[in-house]
Design a protein around this motif. Structure first.
Motif, mmCIF file in Angstrom:
data_model
loop_
_atom_site.group_PDB
_atom_site.id
_atom_site.type_symbol
_atom_site.label_atom_id
_atom_site.label_comp_id
_atom_site.label_asym_id
_atom_site.label_seq_id
_atom_site.Cartn_x
_atom_site.Cartn_y
_atom_site.Cartn_z
ATOM 1 N N GLU A 70 1.067 -1.408 -0.219
ATOM 2 C CA GLU A 70 0.128 0.231 -0.055
ATOM 3 C C GLU A 70 1.002 1.153 0.283
ATOM 4 O OE1 GLU A 70 -3.585 0.131 -0.242
ATOM 5 O OE2 GLU A 70 -3.220 -2.245 -0.527
ATOM 6 N N VAL A 71 2.223 1.057 0.450
ATOM 7 C CA VAL A 71 3.354 2.275 0.558
ATOM 8 C C VAL A 71 3.062 2.655 -0.502
ATOM 9 C CG1 VAL A 71 5.204 2.954 1.057
ATOM 10 C CG2 VAL A 71 3.713 1.498 2.745
ATOM 11 N N ALA A 74 -0.234 4.835 -2.061
ATOM 12 C CA ALA A 74 0.190 5.534 -1.589
ATOM 13 C C ALA A 74 1.165 6.938 -1.913
ATOM 14 C CB ALA A 74 0.216 6.087 0.470
ATOM 15 N N THR A 75 2.347 6.940 -2.475
ATOM 16 C CA THR A 75 3.603 7.537 -2.592
ATOM 17 C C THR A 75 3.309 7.881 -4.028
ATOM 18 O OG1 THR A 75 4.546 5.344 -2.959
ATOM 19 C CG2 THR A 75 4.531 7.314 -0.436
#
Length: 157
Positions: A70-71, A74-75
């Motif tokens: 998910e990182v 999200a980035t």
């Protein structure tokens, strides 16, 4: 239709896991209190857990509950996140397809073999691989059309 099938399968898996817990408890009682362990429960539980995992993986795919990075989503900018999601789904579909093919090959290799305690054909045990992979592939294809909701992780039903 896939979601209704998944709901029914989830109920069946929950009931099966409850039964397996009872069998494990019975095994402990028989072994330590009665001094006469049941010879079939350990093997039955092992094979039933294998089936539970393979049948349940399709549900986790559909609900968006498999481990994901998910990182990264999200980035990165939303257009790139969508591309990465499509790439991830394509890789998953290829993975499930490979498991279907090799699971089918394994079925041919274990033909005639029987389990130790239960004496059931090992093809019954190994058929969880292609069947579960087919369900996971179907759910992966459904996710490409109708992605899980953002709150789907919280709704395990």
């Amino acid at each position: 239709m896939v979601d209704r099938f998944n709901e029914a399968l989830l109920v069946a898996l929950a009931l099966a896991l409850g039964l397996l817990a009872l069998l494990a408890f019975a095994q402990v009682i028989a072994r330590y209190l009665l001094g006469a362990p049941l010879t079939w429960t350990e093997e039955f539980i092992r094979y039933a857990l294998i089936w539970s995992v393979f049948l349940g993986v399709g549900i986790t795919v559909r609900k968006g509950m498999l481990a994901a990075v998910e990182v990264i989503n999200a980035t990165v900018p939303p257009p790139l996140a969508r591309i990465l999601t499509w790439i991830s789904l394509a890789i998953s579909a290829v993975f499930w397809s490979v498991l279907i093919v090799y699971g089918w090959i394994i079925l041919g290799n274990v033909e005639g073999m029987r389990s130790g305690a239960l004496e059931i054909p090992m093809a019954y045990v190994y058929s969880a691989i292609p069947l579960g992979s087919v369900l996971a592939l179907i759910n992966t294809l459904v996710v490409t059309v109708a992605p899980p909701r953002a709150d789907a992780e919280l709704a395990v039903d």
